[in-house]
Design a protein around this motif. Sequence first.
Motif, short mmCIF file in Angstrom:
data_model
loop_
_atom_site.label_atom_id
_atom_site.label_comp_id
_atom_site.label_asym_id
_atom_site.label_seq_id
_atom_site.Cartn_x
_atom_site.Cartn_y
_atom_site.Cartn_z
N GLN A 42 -28.39 -51.09 -63.01
CA GLN A 42 -27.49 -49.92 -63.37
C GLN A 42 -25.88 -50.26 -62.72
OE1 GLN A 42 -28.34 -47.24 -64.93
NE2 GLN A 42 -30.31 -48.42 -65.08
N TRP A 115 -26.72 -47.98 -73.88
CA TRP A 115 -27.12 -47.00 -74.73
C TRP A 115 -26.22 -46.65 -75.85
CZ3 TRP A 115 -31.40 -43.99 -75.54
CH2 TRP A 115 -31.25 -42.80 -76.35
N THR A 205 -26.64 -48.84 -69.96
CA THR A 205 -27.62 -47.86 -69.66
C THR A 205 -27.29 -46.42 -69.35
OG1 THR A 205 -28.13 -48.54 -67.36
CG2 THR A 205 -29.48 -49.25 -69.21
N SER A 207 -26.63 -42.33 -69.53
CA SER A 207 -27.80 -41.55 -69.76
C SER A 207 -27.91 -41.18 -71.21
CB SER A 207 -27.22 -40.17 -69.05
OG SER A 207 -28.01 -39.08 -69.28
N ARG A 247 -21.28 -41.91 -64.40
CA ARG A 247 -22.09 -43.08 -64.66
C ARG A 247 -22.48 -43.68 -63.38
NH1 ARG A 247 -20.04 -45.89 -70.23
NH2 ARG A 247 -19.94 -44.09 -71.47
N ASP A 256 -30.75 -42.71 -65.23
CA ASP A 256 -30.76 -43.78 -66.32
C ASP A 256 -31.76 -44.77 -66.18
OD1 ASP A 256 -28.69 -42.55 -67.26
OD2 ASP A 256 -26.99 -43.95 -66.27
#
Length: 599
Positions: A42, A115, A205, A207, A247, A256
């Motif tokens: 992450q 994403w 990544t 959400s 984030r 995530d």
Amino acid sequence: MSLDADALALEPPDAPLVAFGLPSIRGLAFGAGLFLLALLLQPAVPSRTSRTLRLVLFPLVACLAFATPFRWRFEPFDLAIPANFRWAIFAPYGVLKALEWGTMGDRARTKELAWVGFDGREEERARDVVDKVRGATVTQATHEDATEASTTAVSTSNGLEVPDPGARKRSPNGLPAPTPIRPVAVVPPALDTPPLPTEASHLPTPSPSPPFDAVNPPSISSLPLRPTSSISPLAAQQRSLQSTTQRHHPLSALSDAAHLLSSLRGIGYTWGPPLRTLARPAPDERAFVRRAAREFVRAHVVSTACVALQVLERDGELAPLLARRLPFLSPAAAQLVAATLSRLGIGASLHAQMNIGAEGVSLALYGLHCATNAVLALVGGDCVKWRSRFDVREYPPLFDRPFLAMGKGGLAGFWGHRWHALFRDVFTSVGYRPVTRLVRKAGLPKKAGQFAAVVVVFALSGWMHWQALVAARYGLAPRASTLAFAASHHLPSSSLYPAPYSTLSFVERHGTWVFFLVQPVAVTLENVWLKATGRRIGGWPGRAWVALCVVVFGQATVGKSWLALGLVHGLPPVRLWSWHRWLLPVLSLAPMPLFMRTA
């Protein structure tokens, strides 16, 4: 893996049969390790810290995943080969996933794990620009929300990405393209214009959807597109800082990481398969529930029928049954038909059982979504929700008519588009890409590298299935308690234990490897045909070709091998099945004496 008669001396003759038991919770420990790796990927984790910890952690996770099906299994393990085989198939996947995530570089971490959601333009962009991007390098990672609304990257069949500023908004199913589901800012944005792309927006990544709609406002990607020249530098900086804060929030990072770990196919991520290669998702939630429930029930019926056929053949009851029902069959012909039907049932039953798992998980997640919102509604009324809606686009059917549309696209289309894509990412990351790079650095022809890479991919798939059977048979030996139980219920020992490994033929031992290593050769022959004729094999010739390579050859190799290695041994004879085995999904695979009529 041989049956050792000396093992009978290890337990007293009057020892009770081990009761049925699920694998220990410790068997899921490697999943916790994979979650830690996903968490370290992450953006909240600094690059150097992430890289160092992942390199230290991944060998431990890989070793734990490898050892899990040998240490923690369904009990009694000597009667639970079918259940333990399916349990063990995810251990090799855990090994490969730990290797992929543990060795992932910063560039891949930032770009491949992004994403991108669903904007419905992948199909059109791929058709328009696929010829222009061959040989190009990967473009810049996904930008901030509104930037992606106007210039979204597309993954082509060779893994490249290009921006497409002029694509029309159209979904691959011909439906209106829904707004991409993007993460939202924790603090309501003070501006109604999209930000300029900044370095801070290159984050992996995000959400998949807003966690609390009442707290988090709609994503800025849904706002009207404004010219970026009208945004002041200060406004762009404020918007970027808000998105970065959201984030990097601990809860966002945990959410995530969990989503990344649970998304086996990567649908909605840049590393996932192109939407055009997947089956069409349901148009809405109601249609999704109807389709998933219908497929769940159908798959259960097919799976139970196939397992029953295999058990009848194991006990020598299927051939006499066919001879009575079909008097024109000679005893030898009836035996051949019975053996062929049971081997054909291997592929059909596994296909059905995977659909049971996929549709069952999808329905469970939908039920959890509805239940969570219902509980939150009781607590906070309509002002608090977990997710405003369940995004059915993340859960298309696992297979895209692999048998009904078998000839479309030939063998390459069958494995690349029709079959499930659960292990596509690890095979590509751990097998295909490293091999092609290695061959290119060695100065060998590009075609040679591609062939070697495809061989490695199919070899990894063969290893996963072979390793699962090895783990299911590990320590297999007749036990006094099991033999005593069988004698008390007049069960033949051949129903409990397969033949010793040393007595099996070459195909019975290594049929898994034979099947999977022949597939790249067959795919190469397809490419030769394509180059010679200018068209890919299809129609009825294509259907016959794929059926020969997958169905006919598969039942003669992998089907024969798996049955000989004991894939249905330990299950009670069909005449002793209780109603549970017929009516409850996958419980036909439960070992004796569970759900067995003993009266």
